[in-house]
Design an enzyme around this catalytic site. Structure first.
Site, mmCIF file in Angstrom:
data_model
loop_
_atom_site.group_PDB
_atom_site.id
_atom_site.type_symbol
_atom_site.label_atom_id
_atom_site.label_comp_id
_atom_site.label_asym_id
_atom_site.label_seq_id
_atom_site.Cartn_x
_atom_site.Cartn_y
_atom_site.Cartn_z
ATOM 1 C CG ASP A 126 -1.883 1.129 1.299
ATOM 2 O OD1 ASP A 126 -2.325 1.569 0.228
ATOM 3 O OD2 ASP A 126 -2.216 1.563 2.414
ATOM 4 C CG HIS A 127 -0.345 5.016 0.171
ATOM 5 N ND1 HIS A 127 -0.645 5.995 -0.751
ATOM 6 C CD2 HIS A 127 -1.489 4.823 0.878
ATOM 7 C CE1 HIS A 127 -1.901 6.382 -0.606
ATOM 8 N NE2 HIS A 127 -2.434 5.673 0.358
ATOM 9 C CG HIS B 214 -5.119 9.191 3.259
ATOM 10 N ND1 HIS B 214 -5.245 7.833 3.156
ATOM 11 C CD2 HIS B 214 -4.599 9.607 2.070
ATOM 12 C CE1 HIS B 214 -4.819 7.440 1.967
ATOM 13 N NE2 HIS B 214 -4.424 8.497 1.284
ATOM 14 N N GLY C 94 -8.654 6.174 1.908
ATOM 15 C CA GLY C 94 -9.235 7.098 2.880
ATOM 16 C C GLY C 94 -10.692 6.817 3.161
ATOM 17 C CG ASN D 193 -6.860 0.858 0.427
ATOM 18 O OD1 ASN D 193 -7.250 -0.059 -0.292
ATOM 19 N ND2 ASN D 193 -5.739 1.507 0.196
#
Length: 368
Positions: A98-99, A194, A229, A270
């Site tokens: 993730d990210h 987020h 988010g 997510n």
């Protein structure tokens, strides 16, 4: 059952108008809990780790300052563990970065055995985002790994992901981006945020989702849309934390809003904040209600008292990091006592999401 790319799981969800939660972990036991919960619901499991999580699992308590070596060690640990669990599981399992902030991080995760990665170039200029994402896609696809990109900027704070303002995704740019990069999944900005404090009266821009999917379909582009988010931040958990002496604030995305966009094309949602909140609540219950006798000699409880306005459980658990990111032959007494509470916190969020997003029962329907 099967260790498969996230795009295989998510394309089935998209085509059948439901969604999958993708759950962030920072402890090995959480990955096991996610798979067990999804087995109860007979659905696929998507496990995620962000870059700071890689560093923590690599043994770096100061996870926001993790080195590439910390992340490499963490990637190998979690990949080996999840692949072992997947072999024993009765459901499809995917492990996703993730990210990911750099090509190097994506590469080490692919080499470690992740079957899905995200490269987040959303803060870059458009052409630079294209270039970086395409580089990751070229490497990942050679190794049978799916790739998620991001276009548009979400406001809010989560680990090292921060923006004071948001920029909505332009559907025309989204089409151009997917065609030029070949990404399998695309995270878009359409009103989510987020972190735990998303504000009152969150309204998602459904028209961005619809327009993007209509363009994809018209141009015969096969890409899954992702919602970042999007934690629900359950009010009951926030209240329970504060009733136990915490001082946290939070407002999430209403499930009614998510249910409006899921049938339009959002297939991956997510979930990170909710697991952090539930873990903090369960640890407080352990010390304040069920086992106050552990308070006196605890290495965890004083850190929770010190940070009553935080639900960053990695800070509370850092004194036991070596036990929580490996498979020790023997746990210390305090860790052994709290493990069931960590498991239950993760399962609570996963089981809830599986029902709310309607992913339950899909394990036999997903074909590689």
């Amino acid at each position: 059952m099967a260790y498969i790319q996230s795009k295989t799981i998510l394309k089935h969800a998209r085509d059948n108008k439901y969604a999958h939660g993708a759950f962030n972990v920072n402890l090995l036991i959480q990955a096991k809990a996610i798979i067990e919960a999804c087995e109860e619901n007979r659905c696929a499991a998507i496990i995620q780790v962000a870059e700071p999580g890689l560093a923590f699992i690599g043994g770096r308590a100061d996870f926001l300052n993790g080195t590439i070596e910390d992340k490499k060690r963490g990637a190998k640990r979690i990949a080996n563990y999840v692949k072992k669990l997947a072999k024993e599981a009765t459901i499809p399992v995917s492990l996703h970065l993730d990210h990911g902030r750099s090509y190097e991080t994506c590469k080490i995760c692919i080499e470690a055995g992740f079957n899905s990665v995200m490269i987040d170039g959303s803060a870059l200029e458009y052409e630079d985002n294209l270039k970086l994402t395409k580089k990751v896609v070229n490497y990942a696809h050679k190794h049978g790994v799916s790739v998620e990109g991001e276009l548009g900027v979400l406001a809010g704070v989560e680990d090292h992901v921060f923006s004071a303002t948001s920029t909505y995704t332009n559907p025309l740019l989204a089409l151009d981006y997917v065609k030029k990069t070949g990404v399998d999944l695309l995270a878009i900005s359409y009103g989510t945020k987020h972190g735990a404090v998303k504000g009152d009266n969150v309204k998602l821009r459904k028209e961005i989702v619809i327009s993007t999917m209509e363009l994809f379909n018209y141009e015969n582009v096969d890409c899954v849309l992702v919602s970042h988010g999007s934690s629900l931040v359950p009010e009951y958990i926030v209240n329970e934390i504060n009733e136990l002496g915490g001082n946290v604030k939070g407002k999430g995305v209403p499930i009614s809003e998510l249910n409006e966009v899921i049938p339009s094309g959002i297939a991956k949602i997510n979930m990170d904040t909710d697991i952090r909140l539930a873990t903090t609540r369960n640890l407080l219950e352990f010390y304040e209600i069920y086992h106050p006798e552990y308070k006196e000699n605890s290495k965890i409880y004083p850190l929770m008292v010190e940070k009553r306005d935080s639900f960053e459980y990695r800070y509370y658990l850092k004194e036991y990091i070596d036990e929580l990111v490996t498979e020790p032959k023997k746990y210390s007494d305090e860790v052994k006592a709290i493990l069931p509470y960590l498991v239950l916190a993760t399962k609570e969020i996963v089981l809830t999401a599986n029902v709310l997003f309607k992913s339950f029962g899909d394990k036999t329907k997903i074909k590689e």
